[in-house]
Design a protein around this motif. Structure first.
Motif, PDB file in Angstrom:
ATOM      1  N   ALA A   1       0.834  -1.203   0.000  1.00 24.71           N
ATOM      2  CA  ALA A   1       0.000   0.000   0.000  1.00 24.71           C
ATOM      3  C   ALA A   1       0.869   1.252   0.000  1.00 24.71           C
ATOM      4  O   ALA A   1       0.568   2.236  -0.694  1.00 24.71           O
ATOM      5  N   ALA A   2       1.947   1.228   0.766  1.00 22.89           N
ATOM      6  CA  ALA A   2       2.843   2.377   0.837  1.00 22.89           C
ATOM      7  C   ALA A   2       3.556   2.600  -0.492  1.00 22.89           C
ATOM      8  O   ALA A   2       3.719   3.743  -0.945  1.00 22.89           O
ATOM      9  N   ILE A   3       3.987   1.521  -1.131  1.00 22.20           N
ATOM     10  CA  ILE A   3       4.632   1.627  -2.448  1.00 22.20           C
ATOM     11  C   ILE A   3       3.666   2.247  -3.453  1.00 22.20           C
ATOM     12  O   ILE A   3       4.026   3.150  -4.221  1.00 22.20           O
ATOM     13  N   LYS A   4       2.434   1.768  -3.449  1.00 22.63           N
ATOM     14  CA  LYS A   4       1.421   2.269  -4.374  1.00 22.63           C
ATOM     15  C   LYS A   4       1.181   3.765  -4.153  1.00 22.63           C
ATOM     16  O   LYS A   4       1.116   4.545  -5.107  1.00 22.63           O
ATOM     17  N   GLU A   5       1.073   4.165  -2.896  1.00 20.35           N
ATOM     18  CA  GLU A   5       0.837   5.570  -2.575  1.00 20.35           C
ATOM     19  C   GLU A   5       2.043   6.431  -2.928  1.00 20.35           C
ATOM     20  O   GLU A   5       1.900   7.540  -3.465  1.00 20.35           O
ATOM     21  N   ALA A   6       3.238   5.926  -2.673  1.00 14.28           N
ATOM     22  CA  ALA A   6       4.447   6.695  -2.944  1.00 14.28           C
ATOM     23  C   ALA A   6       4.633   6.953  -4.435  1.00 14.28           C
ATOM     24  O   ALA A   6       4.992   8.062  -4.852  1.00 14.28           O
ATOM     25  N   VAL A   7       4.401   5.942  -5.248  1.00 13.79           N
ATOM     26  CA  VAL A   7       4.569   6.096  -6.700  1.00 13.79           C
ATOM     27  C   VAL A   7       3.583   7.115  -7.248  1.00 13.79           C
ATOM     28  O   VAL A   7       3.944   7.986  -8.052  1.00 13.79           O
TER      29      VAL A   7
ATOM     30  N   SER B   1      11.638  17.204  -2.899  1.00 19.38           N
ATOM     31  CA  SER B   1      11.613  17.450  -1.454  1.00 19.38           C
ATOM     32  C   SER B   1      10.323  16.937  -0.822  1.00 19.38           C
ATOM     33  O   SER B   1      10.343  16.301   0.237  1.00 19.38           O
ATOM     34  N   GLU B   2       9.188  17.227  -1.480  1.00 18.94           N
ATOM     35  CA  GLU B   2       7.904  16.754  -0.970  1.00 18.94           C
ATOM     36  C   GLU B   2       7.835  15.231  -0.978  1.00 18.94           C
ATOM     37  O   GLU B   2       7.308  14.611  -0.044  1.00 18.94           O
ATOM     38  N   THR B   3       8.407  14.628  -2.020  1.00 22.19           N
ATOM     39  CA  THR B   3       8.377  13.174  -2.134  1.00 22.19           C
ATOM     40  C   THR B   3       9.262  12.523  -1.074  1.00 22.19           C
ATOM     41  O   THR B   3       8.918  11.467  -0.521  1.00 22.19           O
ATOM     42  N   LEU B   4      10.394  13.141  -0.763  1.00 23.68           N
ATOM     43  CA  LEU B   4      11.242  12.616   0.305  1.00 23.68           C
ATOM     44  C   LEU B   4      10.508  12.636   1.638  1.00 23.68           C
ATOM     45  O   LEU B   4      10.608  11.690   2.439  1.00 23.68           O
ATOM     46  N   ASP B   5       9.755  13.709   1.895  1.00 26.68           N
ATOM     47  CA  ASP B   5       8.959  13.772   3.127  1.00 26.68           C
ATOM     48  C   ASP B   5       7.884  12.685   3.134  1.00 26.68           C
ATOM     49  O   ASP B   5       7.617  12.073   4.184  1.00 26.68           O
ATOM     50  N   LYS B   6       7.273  12.460   1.980  1.00 23.72           N
ATOM     51  CA  LYS B   6       6.254  11.415   1.884  1.00 23.72           C
ATOM     52  C   LYS B   6       6.888  10.036   2.108  1.00 23.72           C
ATOM     53  O   LYS B   6       6.296   9.178   2.779  1.00 23.72           O
ATOM     54  N   GLU B   7       8.075   9.810   1.562  1.00 19.13           N
ATOM     55  CA  GLU B   7       8.764   8.536   1.784  1.00 19.13           C
ATOM     56  C   GLU B   7       9.048   8.320   3.267  1.00 19.13           C
ATOM     57  O   GLU B   7       8.915   7.192   3.774  1.00 19.13           O
ATOM     58  N   ASP B   8       9.434   9.377   3.941  1.00 21.21           N
ATOM     59  CA  ASP B   8       9.672   9.285   5.390  1.00 21.21           C
ATOM     60  C   ASP B   8       8.394   8.857   6.102  1.00 21.21           C
ATOM     61  O   ASP B   8       8.407   7.951   6.958  1.00 21.21           O
ATOM     62  N   GLU B   9       7.288   9.512   5.774  1.00 21.59           N
ATOM     63  CA  GLU B   9       6.005   9.189   6.393  1.00 21.59           C
ATOM     64  C   GLU B   9       5.607   7.737   6.133  1.00 21.59           C
ATOM     65  O   GLU B   9       5.218   7.001   7.054  1.00 21.59           O
ATOM     66  N   LEU B  10       5.728   7.329   4.875  1.00 22.88           N
ATOM     67  CA  LEU B  10       5.285   5.981   4.498  1.00 22.88           C
ATOM     68  C   LEU B  10       6.227   4.904   5.035  1.00 22.88           C
ATOM     69  O   LEU B  10       5.778   3.818   5.424  1.00 22.88           O
ATOM     70  N   GLN B  11       7.527   5.221   5.073  1.00 16.79           N
ATOM     71  CA  GLN B  11       8.469   4.226   5.597  1.00 16.79           C
ATOM     72  C   GLN B  11       8.263   4.030   7.093  1.00 16.79           C
ATOM     73  O   GLN B  11       8.409   2.910   7.608  1.00 16.79           O
TER      74      GLN B  11
END
Length: 267
Positions: A215-221, A230-240
């Motif tokens: 689910a996290a992979i799907k949301e991150a992509v 920068s926004e995507t790195l923050d999202k990766e932090d949240e999802l990880q």
């Protein structure tokens, strides 16, 4: 749920089958309503950890809108001035695509034959496409004086690039299976006789996997396509952080250390 769409859940896998092979699995109103119910059920059911979207027969996955029904509805619109026919986009196609693309679990499309118009859109909404070597894709919309729907103006450029998407939308043509694979539309090609078994095998493997991580992979992509680095790195932090807090992460690490195959719980 109408028998034009079959729905079955087994061992964490929901299988949704378009079941109008005599009409090349064209989408009439009854089928669209049933499909909407099926994908929503799969999305909302915590026991479902992966979804397989496929179709009966070998000729077609789905040729999109049922134009025989559609022409009659257009005639009614002209008589009444209601303009209700095209409300199908808001009432049917949009909810279906939102449920497929947005559900926190992987969706596999097993494309057994022609996927055209909205049928192509449904396949693109899935996370992974296993395609029979006899299948073909066609955007179709411009050929009947329509624009793209079923999410295709969003999904197709992200799969093949905006320039090629414009070409395929403006000049509809049959995209054979091999070309579809080369363009990235098909993730995997298989002989037509092996399509259903291979698609089920892949979908079941996903159903047995780390659902929270998927689910996290799907949301991150999806997120990364429309946001800055920068926004995507923050999202990766949240999802990880979310994935790292799951029971499945602990199970996976313990299994790795013990040199065992992990048995995921999906949470």
């Amino acid at each position: 749920m109408a028998d034009t769409v079959l729905y079955e859940v087994s061992d964490g896998l929901a299988t949704i089958t378009l079941n109008r092979p005599e009409a090349m699995n064209a989408l009439n109103i009854a089928t669209k309503v049933a499909l909407r119910e099926a994908v929503r059920s799969a999305a909302e059911d915590d026991a479902v950890r992966a979804v397989l979207l496929t179709a009966a027969g070998e000729r077609a996955f789905c040729v999109g809108q049922d134009l025989k029904e559609h022409i009659g509805l257009l005639a009614q619109d002209r008589e009444t001035g209601s303009g209700q026919t095209m409300s199908t986009v808001k009432e049917h196609y949009n909810p279906v695509v939102r449920a497929i693309a947005g559900m926190p679990k992987p969706v596999v499309a097993g494309v057994n034959g022609v996927a055209a118009g909205a049928g192509f859109g449904l396949a693109l909404a899935a996370d992974y496409r296993i395609v029979a070597d006899t299948a073909a894709f066609n955007t179709s919309f411009a050929g009947v004086a329509l624009t793209a729907d079923s999410g295709m103006s969003w999904t197709l450029p992200r799969v093949v690039g905006p320039g090629r998407a414009a070409d395929l939308l403006l000049f509809p043509r049959s995209i054979k299976a091999q070309e579809a694979y080369e363009l990235g539309i098909a993730n995997r090609l298989v002989p037509v006789g092996e399509l259903h078994s291979e698609a089920e095998k892949v979908a079941r493997a996903l159903a047995e996997g780390p659902t929270v991580a998927y689910a996290a992979i799907k949301e991150a992509v999806a997120y990364g396509f429309s946001h800055t680095l920068s926004e995507t790195l923050d999202k990766e932090d949240e999802l990880q952080t979310r994935a790292g807090s799951s029971e499945d992460h602990v199970i996976a690490v313990q299994a790795f250390v013990n040199k065992e195959k992990p048995k995921y719980l999906g949470r």
